[in-house]
Design an enzyme around this catalytic site. Sequence first.
Site, PDB file in Angstrom:
ATOM      1  CG  HIS A   1      11.390  -2.456   4.101  1.00  0.00           C
ATOM      2  ND1 HIS A   1      10.023  -2.390   4.041  1.00  0.00           N
ATOM      3  CD2 HIS A   1      11.710  -3.635   4.685  1.00  0.00           C
ATOM      4  CE1 HIS A   1       9.524  -3.502   4.580  1.00  0.00           C
ATOM      5  NE2 HIS A   1      10.528  -4.268   4.971  1.00  0.00           N
TER       6      HIS A   1
ATOM      7  CD  GLU B   1      11.048  -7.677   5.237  1.00  0.00           C
ATOM      8  OE1 GLU B   1      11.376  -8.808   5.709  1.00  0.00           O
ATOM      9  OE2 GLU B   1      10.651  -6.733   5.945  1.00  0.00           O
TER      10      GLU B   1
ATOM     11  CE1 TYR C   1       9.115   4.934   2.416  1.00  0.00           C
ATOM     12  CE2 TYR C   1       7.565   6.760   2.603  1.00  0.00           C
ATOM     13  CZ  TYR C   1       8.105   5.588   3.100  1.00  0.00           C
ATOM     14  OH  TYR C   1       7.622   5.063   4.268  1.00  0.00           O
TER      15      TYR C   1
ATOM     16  CG  ASN D   1       8.464  -2.124  -0.012  1.00  0.00           C
ATOM     17  OD1 ASN D   1       7.972  -2.250   1.113  1.00  0.00           O
ATOM     18  ND2 ASN D   1       9.040  -1.010  -0.412  1.00  0.00           N
TER      19      ASN D   1
ATOM     20  NE  ARG E   1      10.496   6.075   8.091  1.00  0.00           N
ATOM     21  CZ  ARG E   1       9.522   5.853   7.201  1.00  0.00           C
ATOM     22  NH1 ARG E   1       9.652   4.877   6.317  1.00  0.00           N
ATOM     23  NH2 ARG E   1       8.437   6.588   7.199  1.00  0.00           N
TER      24      ARG E   1
ATOM     25  CB  ALA F   1       1.689   0.097   6.121  1.00  0.00           C
TER      26      ALA F   1
ATOM     27  NE  ARG G   1       4.120   6.503   1.531  1.00  0.00           N
ATOM     28  CZ  ARG G   1       4.420   5.295   1.906  1.00  0.00           C
ATOM     29  NH1 ARG G   1       4.893   4.426   1.033  1.00  0.00           N
ATOM     30  NH2 ARG G   1       4.252   4.926   3.153  1.00  0.00           N
TER      31      ARG G   1
ATOM     32  N   PRO H   1       0.797  -1.228   0.000  1.00  0.00           N
ATOM     33  CG  PRO H   1      -0.101  -1.082   2.134  1.00  0.00           C
ATOM     34  CD  PRO H   1       0.541  -2.054   1.183  1.00  0.00           C
ATOM     35  CG  ASN H   2      -0.163   4.340   1.342  1.00  0.00           C
ATOM     36  OD1 ASN H   2      -1.145   4.888   0.845  1.00  0.00           O
ATOM     37  ND2 ASN H   2      -0.190   3.798   2.553  1.00  0.00           N
TER      38      ASN H   2
HETATM   39  C1  DQA Z   1       8.443   0.929   3.502  1.00  0.00           C
HETATM   40  C2  DQA Z   1       8.596   1.146   5.021  1.00  0.00           C
HETATM   41  C3  DQA Z   1       7.272   0.929   5.727  1.00  0.00           C
HETATM   42  O1  DQA Z   1       7.429   1.127   7.124  1.00  0.00           O
HETATM   43  C4  DQA Z   1       6.237   1.900   5.218  1.00  0.00           C
HETATM   44  O2  DQA Z   1       4.980   1.649   5.812  1.00  0.00           O
HETATM   45  C5  DQA Z   1       6.127   1.915   3.743  1.00  0.00           C
HETATM   46  C6  DQA Z   1       7.338   1.781   2.921  1.00  0.00           C
HETATM   47  C7  DQA Z   1       9.746   1.276   2.734  1.00  0.00           C
HETATM   48  O3  DQA Z   1       9.852   0.878   1.587  1.00  0.00           O
HETATM   49  O4  DQA Z   1      10.624   1.946   3.270  1.00  0.00           O
HETATM   50  O5  DQA Z   1       5.048   2.124   3.176  1.00  0.00           O
HETATM   51  O6  DQA Z   1       8.165  -0.440   3.267  1.00  0.00           O
END
Ligand code: DQA
Length: 153
Positions: free
Chosen positions: A106, A104, A22, A80, A113, A83, A17, A9-10
């Site tokens: 990120h 995985e 990011y 990825n 964070r 959240a 964003r 998501p997002n």
């Molecule tokens: C994320 C890190 C997560 O904590 C966050 O909710 C994201 C992006 C990252 O790519 O750094 O949406 O996965």
Amino acid sequence: MNILVLNGPNLNLLGKREPEIYGSRTLQAIMAELTDYANSQDAMLFHFQSNAEHELIERIQSLLVNGSDNNAPIDGIIINPAAFTHTSVALRDALLAVNVPFIEVHLSNVHKRESFRHHSYFSDIAQGVIVGLGEQGYRFAVDALITKFQQTN
Ligand code: DQA
């Protein structure tokens, strides 16, 4: 070799964003370049992004039902979970069910964070985890999956 990239998501908002965290590039641009890179390494890349947990789960489950994309089995997953990293037992269980090796990724360094980002439901069952290296992390994950695939095939 066939690689499935899953983004949670997002991540469809990349570029707009929180660019200071990011980056300023869109997901579309990042995935297009990653696809070209994978192809240059003789791997096929399939990408799926969703804001909905059930859609990501169904995409993972489809590997069992269809066993394939374009009739070719998926050999490795890059995920990825965004959240959902910090919340989703259901996505974890889906990955365990299909038993395809995954990495995985990120973009941000989640360990720098908020403390709720320090726990992942995926890291202990992943082949590897890449955090904090931005979009380069996806490319490193492709390289790692290809190397592993070559060693075992
Ligand atoms: C994320 C890190 C997560 O904590 C966050 O909710 C994201 C992006 C990252 O790519 O750094 O949406 O996965």
